[in-house]
Design an enzyme around this catalytic site. Sequence first.
Site, PDB file in Angstrom:
ATOM      1  N   ALA A 113       4.670  10.872 -11.095  1.00  0.00           N
ATOM      2  CA  ALA A 113       4.698  12.268 -11.540  1.00  0.00           C
ATOM      3  C   ALA A 113       3.274  12.809 -11.417  1.00  0.00           C
ATOM      4  CB  ALA A 113       5.161  12.337 -12.987  1.00  0.00           C
ATOM      5  N   GLY A 160       7.107   7.574 -11.261  1.00  0.00           N
ATOM      6  CA  GLY A 160       8.223   8.389 -10.770  1.00  0.00           C
ATOM      7  C   GLY A 160       8.477   8.179  -9.297  1.00  0.00           C
ATOM      8  N   GLU A 210      10.626   5.266  -9.201  1.00  0.00           N
ATOM      9  CA  GLU A 210      11.934   5.658  -9.754  1.00  0.00           C
ATOM     10  C   GLU A 210      12.758   6.430  -8.733  1.00  0.00           C
ATOM     11  OE1 GLU A 210       9.936   7.303 -13.316  1.00  0.00           O
ATOM     12  OE2 GLU A 210      11.491   6.257 -14.451  1.00  0.00           O
ATOM     13  N   GLU A 249       3.373   3.442 -16.122  1.00  0.00           N
ATOM     14  CA  GLU A 249       3.355   4.474 -17.163  1.00  0.00           C
ATOM     15  C   GLU A 249       2.715   3.992 -18.463  1.00  0.00           C
ATOM     16  OE1 GLU A 249       5.810   3.862 -15.125  1.00  0.00           O
ATOM     17  OE2 GLU A 249       6.819   5.699 -14.501  1.00  0.00           O
TER      18      GLU A 249
HETATM   19  N1  T1G Z   1      -0.964  12.643 -10.593  1.00  0.00           N
HETATM   20  C1  T1G Z   1      -1.975  13.486 -10.282  1.00  0.00           C
HETATM   21  N2  T1G Z   1      -3.098  13.111  -9.613  1.00  0.00           N
HETATM   22  C2  T1G Z   1      -3.189  11.823  -9.255  1.00  0.00           C
HETATM   23  C3  T1G Z   1      -2.174  10.874  -9.551  1.00  0.00           C
HETATM   24  C4  T1G Z   1      -1.020  11.334 -10.253  1.00  0.00           C
HETATM   25  N3  T1G Z   1       0.001  10.538 -10.527  1.00  0.00           N
HETATM   26  N4  T1G Z   1      -2.579   9.665  -9.074  1.00  0.00           N
HETATM   27  C5  T1G Z   1      -3.780   9.851  -8.500  1.00  0.00           C
HETATM   28  N5  T1G Z   1      -4.148  11.139  -8.614  1.00  0.00           N
HETATM   29  C6  T1G Z   1      -5.380  11.727  -8.094  1.00  0.00           C
HETATM   30  C7  T1G Z   1      -6.621  11.157  -8.757  1.00  0.00           C
HETATM   31  O1  T1G Z   1      -6.895  11.856  -9.950  1.00  0.00           O
HETATM   32  C8  T1G Z   1      -7.668  11.396  -7.673  1.00  0.00           C
HETATM   33  O2  T1G Z   1      -7.994  12.782  -7.735  1.00  0.00           O
HETATM   34  C9  T1G Z   1      -6.894  11.188  -6.378  1.00  0.00           C
HETATM   35  O3  T1G Z   1      -5.501  11.366  -6.722  1.00  0.00           O
HETATM   36  C10 T1G Z   1      -7.089   9.798  -5.792  1.00  0.00           C
HETATM   37  O4  T1G Z   1      -6.774   8.870  -6.849  1.00  0.00           O
HETATM   38  C11 T1G Z   1       8.277  10.195 -14.739  1.00  0.00           C
HETATM   39  C12 T1G Z   1       5.961  10.108 -16.068  1.00  0.00           C
HETATM   40  C13 T1G Z   1      -2.230   5.912  -6.630  1.00  0.00           C
HETATM   41  C14 T1G Z   1      -3.256   3.650  -7.005  1.00  0.00           C
HETATM   42  O5  T1G Z   1       0.091   6.199 -13.067  1.00  0.00           O
HETATM   43  O6  T1G Z   1      -2.893   4.485  -9.925  1.00  0.00           O
HETATM   44  O7  T1G Z   1       5.251   8.880 -12.937  1.00  0.00           O
HETATM   45  O8  T1G Z   1     -10.447  12.520  -8.225  1.00  0.00           O
HETATM   46  O9  T1G Z   1      -9.089   7.903  -6.961  1.00  0.00           O
HETATM   47  O10 T1G Z   1      -8.191   4.515  -6.012  1.00  0.00           O
HETATM   48  O11 T1G Z   1       8.215   7.907 -15.095  1.00  0.00           O
HETATM   49  O12 T1G Z   1      -4.486   6.972  -8.099  1.00  0.00           O
HETATM   50  O13 T1G Z   1      -9.650  12.826  -5.864  1.00  0.00           O
HETATM   51  O14 T1G Z   1      -9.507  14.725  -7.521  1.00  0.00           O
HETATM   52  O15 T1G Z   1      -7.119   6.794  -8.116  1.00  0.00           O
HETATM   53  O16 T1G Z   1      -6.800   5.093  -3.940  1.00  0.00           O
HETATM   54  C15 T1G Z   1       2.623   7.215 -12.877  1.00  0.00           C
HETATM   55  C16 T1G Z   1      -1.746   6.800 -11.008  1.00  0.00           C
HETATM   56  C17 T1G Z   1       2.464   8.613 -13.353  1.00  0.00           C
HETATM   57  C18 T1G Z   1      -0.360   6.264 -10.758  1.00  0.00           C
HETATM   58  C19 T1G Z   1      -4.505   5.465  -5.823  1.00  0.00           C
HETATM   59  N6  T1G Z   1       1.733   6.959 -11.770  1.00  0.00           N
HETATM   60  N7  T1G Z   1      -2.587   6.742  -9.827  1.00  0.00           N
HETATM   61  O17 T1G Z   1      -5.740   4.891  -6.192  1.00  0.00           O
HETATM   62  O18 T1G Z   1      -7.284   6.816  -5.605  1.00  0.00           O
HETATM   63  S1  T1G Z   1       3.474   8.939 -14.752  1.00  0.00           S
HETATM   64  C20 T1G Z   1       0.494   6.469 -11.975  1.00  0.00           C
HETATM   65  C21 T1G Z   1      -3.134   5.558  -9.412  1.00  0.00           C
HETATM   66  C22 T1G Z   1       5.047   8.935 -14.124  1.00  0.00           C
HETATM   67  C23 T1G Z   1       7.474   8.962 -14.490  1.00  0.00           C
HETATM   68  C24 T1G Z   1       6.138   8.970 -15.146  1.00  0.00           C
HETATM   69  C25 T1G Z   1      -4.078   5.643  -8.249  1.00  0.00           C
HETATM   70  C26 T1G Z   1      -3.489   5.157  -6.937  1.00  0.00           C
HETATM   71  P1  T1G Z   1      -9.497  13.237  -7.304  1.00  0.00           P
HETATM   72  P2  T1G Z   1      -7.648   7.556  -6.974  1.00  0.00           P
HETATM   73  P3  T1G Z   1      -7.064   5.268  -5.379  1.00  0.00           P
END
Ligand code: T1G
Length: 683
Positions: free
Chosen positions: A62, A101, A104, A124
């Site tokens: 998400a 998500g 999912e 999450e």
């Molecule tokens: N949403 C918004 N921005 C995101 C994002 C996300 N999910 N993931 C990464 N970014 C942005 C981050 O802030 C950075 O921005 C850029 O992307 C590169 O990220 C319904 C509710 C995917 C392994 O927890 O683990 O889904 O600084 O520097 O090292 O059940 O990003 O460039 O402006 O980390 O290559 C669940 C979180 C959400 C994954 C990539 N998903 N992200 O790592 O790059 S909750 C997560 C990561 C959800 C559902 C629930 C990592 C990555 P900027 P980065 P990276």
Amino acid sequence: MSVVSTEINNDIAVIIIDNPPVNALSHAVREGVSRAFVDVEARDDVRAIILCCAGRTFCAGADISEFGKPPKSPSLPELIDQMDKINIPLIAAIHGTALGGGFELALCCHYRILEASAKVGLPEVNLGLIPGAGGTQRLPRLIGVSQALDMITSGKPVSAEKTLALKIADRISQNNLKQNAITFAEEIIKNKQPAKRVSDLDIKDNSEVFDIFAKKIAARTRGFLAPAAAIEAVKAATTLSFKEGLMVEREQFIKLVEGAQSKAQCHLFFAEREAAKVPGIDKNTAVYDIGQVAVIGGGIMGCGIAVSFLNKMFPVTLLEISPDACGAARQKITNIYDSSVKKGRITEDQKEKMLAGLILTCEYDDIANADLVIEAVFEKMEIKKQVFEKLDSVMKPTAILATNTSFLDINEIASVTSRPQNVLGLHFFSPAHIMPLLEIVRTDHTSNETLATALKLAKMVGKTAVISGVCYGFIANRMSSCYGREAGLLLLEGADVEQVDRVLYEFGMPMGMFTMLDMAGIDIGVMAREKLGPELYDQRAFAIHTALVKDGNKGQKTGAGFYVYDGGQKSLNPMVTELAKIFADAFQITRRTISDKEIEERCIFALINEGFKIVEEGIALRASDVDVVYTSAFGFPRYKGGPLFYAEQIGLDYVVRKINEFAKMHGERWWKPSNLMIKLATK
Ligand code: T1G
């Protein structure tokens, strides 16, 4: 430009999401995918659908930046519910990291083909949440309750190879994922394979599994709400219908997303990424190529630092003063790897490959060609200056000279070199190959190129980097010394060791102050303070520490410190109470009964006040950097977001008011509230 497009290949529709940088499931993406499915279902020539992403990864979850904003339809659960009604075989083609998500979405597809390097996971919990779009209901149906509980409560992704074993993936693609997905779809059509819904799968598990699992993760997840909520949601999958289970998941998710913990953990998610952003440094800033790394000093820190680089296949030359010292260093490093093999973290083969990159030497000439050298010798300015003079004369002109010093003035160290612009601090935390934080300490002369190179290196070795200016103790240790000061003074004032440790542990710290000192060695702090002028610390607060060490009580390593350790038993050291009374007398401190609340606020507000001063002085670039430091280095509870985020949550005006009270009780020397905090409190 639309973030979702559809290609029709004969009777196969390919829906492509293109929302850089990580294909987060923003409202625009959800709307686009929903519309694409409606359009594809309206056609009568499509007999299979492939869902894939452009760019570097399948949907990474998400869009976290949308949390806390008014929800916009279709929500992710609504989109997934729409997908679950599709009768055309639906294939997810996954590359990169399908997380949260994103995973999912893939679980709602009927088939999954993964690129060999892809990973999937439900992280999450790291955001204080649980999967909120069916993950707690579909994953256990696909892989069983125990494996699903592990994945959801750990938040750890699994490799493509493991997904095949778990039957998450139907197929692995070694290359050209999209073409292989189309071939797979053609087979499914040819074999008339059905729309295989995960939600239709049965699931049965006895309830004991959940109680046993909850006990198993209790210590690791102490204080966090999300893991227990995840267990409840997965349990619902085994006792209720799919639809009813979804409702339990939704209810748990809403509670968490509206709660303080997920706000705190989302704050840290963005703060850790923000910390690597330094004004004046951008993607156009030149960075040095770092191939060869050298480490000076084969002590605990030097070996840990060497392992941090060896782990990422950097060749490392470690310099020590004698062949024996080299042998001892090699043995330390081998022991670290043997322990990792024993714990199943790496294979014997990986250990050999990493160790193959290690060279030990006593000759400075052998490191002359290194691109980066990290000094980790004894914490004495004279010794460090000698080393840096030698390094400056030996190393190639573009080499970066870094020191791992915990608190010495790096401007002074840089002053003995001809290349101050290439000198900086790379302050690792022990054990250096495990602790995630790296304080990158810039001097008055460190160049942007040197800084940019260090930031890139930090990411390459998997460290969370925070920039610090030069001051005593930089960010982490400077704050920690204030926290330790209050704990020490409280002992003189009437609290006892167990009470202080219990209060801090219950606050959420990984362990109490005195337990931590006994584990790390009380003598380390005592030796560091010996070099300090009395103006830099409160000698009363550490009088007991000095007396204990003088008497040989250095902590666990000598069997006694603040506690006595006898065959696995830990008990209060009576000597400490005696010393507290003696020093209270000597310093004319009236002893009294002290409340748990005062102990918590004295210690935590001292942290907070110093943290704001560090931002105020420009030592830290921003408040969130201080939160990253203190959660990564010293285990400040992530579900409280870090000291400064936590201060805002409880109210800065309250913190300022309490600090002013402490100033009246204990004097202004340590309790002058930060001007920045006062300014923010009155905003
Ligand atoms: N949403 C918004 N921005 C995101 C994002 C996300 N999910 N993931 C990464 N970014 C942005 C981050 O802030 C950075 O921005 C850029 O992307 C590169 O990220 C319904 C509710 C995917 C392994 O927890 O683990 O889904 O600084 O520097 O090292 O059940 O990003 O460039 O402006 O980390 O290559 C669940 C979180 C959400 C994954 C990539 N998903 N992200 O790592 O790059 S909750 C997560 C990561 C959800 C559902 C629930 C990592 C990555 P900027 P980065 P990276």
